[in-house]
Design a protein around this motif. Structure first.
Motif, mmCIF file in Angstrom:
data_model
loop_
_atom_site.group_PDB
_atom_site.id
_atom_site.type_symbol
_atom_site.label_atom_id
_atom_site.label_comp_id
_atom_site.label_asym_id
_atom_site.label_seq_id
_atom_site.Cartn_x
_atom_site.Cartn_y
_atom_site.Cartn_z
ATOM 1 N N ARG A 42 0.831 -1.207 0.000
ATOM 2 C CA ARG A 42 0.000 0.000 0.000
ATOM 3 C C ARG A 42 0.869 1.261 0.000
ATOM 4 N NH1 ARG A 42 -5.288 0.249 1.257
ATOM 5 N NH2 ARG A 42 -5.184 -1.778 2.267
ATOM 6 N N GLU A 46 1.040 4.286 -2.828
ATOM 7 C CA GLU A 46 0.787 5.689 -2.501
ATOM 8 C C GLU A 46 1.972 6.599 -2.781
ATOM 9 O OE1 GLU A 46 -0.361 5.443 1.598
ATOM 10 O OE2 GLU A 46 -2.365 4.701 1.112
ATOM 11 N N PRO A 54 -2.368 4.205 -11.009
ATOM 12 C CA PRO A 54 -2.675 5.242 -10.017
ATOM 13 C C PRO A 54 -3.893 4.864 -9.178
ATOM 14 C CG PRO A 54 -2.295 6.205 -12.177
ATOM 15 C CD PRO A 54 -2.334 4.719 -12.363
ATOM 16 N N LEU A 55 -3.826 5.143 -7.887
ATOM 17 C CA LEU A 55 -4.907 4.748 -6.981
ATOM 18 C C LEU A 55 -6.254 5.322 -7.402
ATOM 19 C CD1 LEU A 55 -3.220 4.919 -3.467
ATOM 20 C CD2 LEU A 55 -3.871 2.899 -4.776
ATOM 21 N N ASP A 56 -6.253 6.545 -7.908
ATOM 22 C CA ASP A 56 -7.530 7.150 -8.293
ATOM 23 C C ASP A 56 -8.107 6.538 -9.575
ATOM 24 O OD1 ASP A 56 -5.585 8.251 -9.928
ATOM 25 O OD2 ASP A 56 -6.375 10.288 -9.823
ATOM 26 N N GLN A 57 -7.305 5.739 -10.289
ATOM 27 C CA GLN A 57 -7.794 5.079 -11.500
ATOM 28 C C GLN A 57 -8.105 3.600 -11.284
ATOM 29 O OE1 GLN A 57 -5.121 5.799 -14.756
ATOM 30 N NE2 GLN A 57 -5.085 7.994 -14.387
ATOM 31 N N LYS A 60 -12.890 0.405 -7.789
ATOM 32 C CA LYS A 60 -13.168 0.232 -6.368
ATOM 33 C C LYS A 60 -14.471 -0.539 -6.220
ATOM 34 C CE LYS A 60 -12.922 3.020 -2.216
ATOM 35 N NZ LYS A 60 -12.896 4.354 -1.664
ATOM 36 N N ARG A 63 -15.022 -1.022 -0.281
ATOM 37 C CA ARG A 63 -13.855 -0.286 0.214
ATOM 38 C C ARG A 63 -12.552 -0.826 -0.359
ATOM 39 N NH1 ARG A 63 -13.991 -0.260 6.428
ATOM 40 N NH2 ARG A 63 -12.251 1.139 6.057
ATOM 41 N N ARG A 65 -9.813 -1.656 -3.358
ATOM 42 C CA ARG A 65 -9.325 -1.269 -4.682
ATOM 43 C C ARG A 65 -8.861 -2.533 -5.403
ATOM 44 N NH1 ARG A 65 -9.955 3.882 -5.522
ATOM 45 N NH2 ARG A 65 -9.590 5.293 -3.820
#
Length: 107
Positions: A42, A46, A54-57, A60, A63, A65
């Motif tokens: 993790r 980050e 990328p985490l935002d891509q 989900k 909770r 990813r």
């Protein structure tokens, strides 16, 4: 149908093999790579600019990813371990004859 031949086809065609953070350490071990903790994986996701998804891509579900293992495995295979090396402060390089080097003090 978990035993359907279509499921094998998806794998053979190179479909995504989605994993979550808690599954990645076991996958590393199965791939005969160095096992990392979930927390370290993790942290890499980050902070490492070379992390491939990328985490935002990352999709989900609830909770959790999800990451495609086919994309992550090459990252872990080619990643250079910097065990014990501080990453928060770059080290100043010492040059021979520098006043701060131990050899210069004894001369």
């Amino acid at each position: 149908m978990p035993n359907s031949p279509e499921g094998d086809d998806v794998q053979a065609r190179g479909g995504p093999d989605m994993v979550t953070f808690p599954e990645i350490p076991d996958r590393l071990e199965q791939a005969q790579l160095k096992r990392l903790t979930v927390q370290r994986v993790r942290q890499l996701a980050e902070t490492d600019p070379d992390w491939p998804i990328p985490l935002d891509q990352a999709p989900k579900v609830g909770r959790m990813r999800l990451f495609d293992w086919h994309v992550l495995e090459p990252y872990f295979r080619n990643r250079k371990s910097r065990q014990g090396q501080r990453t928060d402060r770059p080290r100043a390089r010492e040059t021979p004859g520098d006043a701060s080097s131990p050899d210069a003090a004894g001369s």
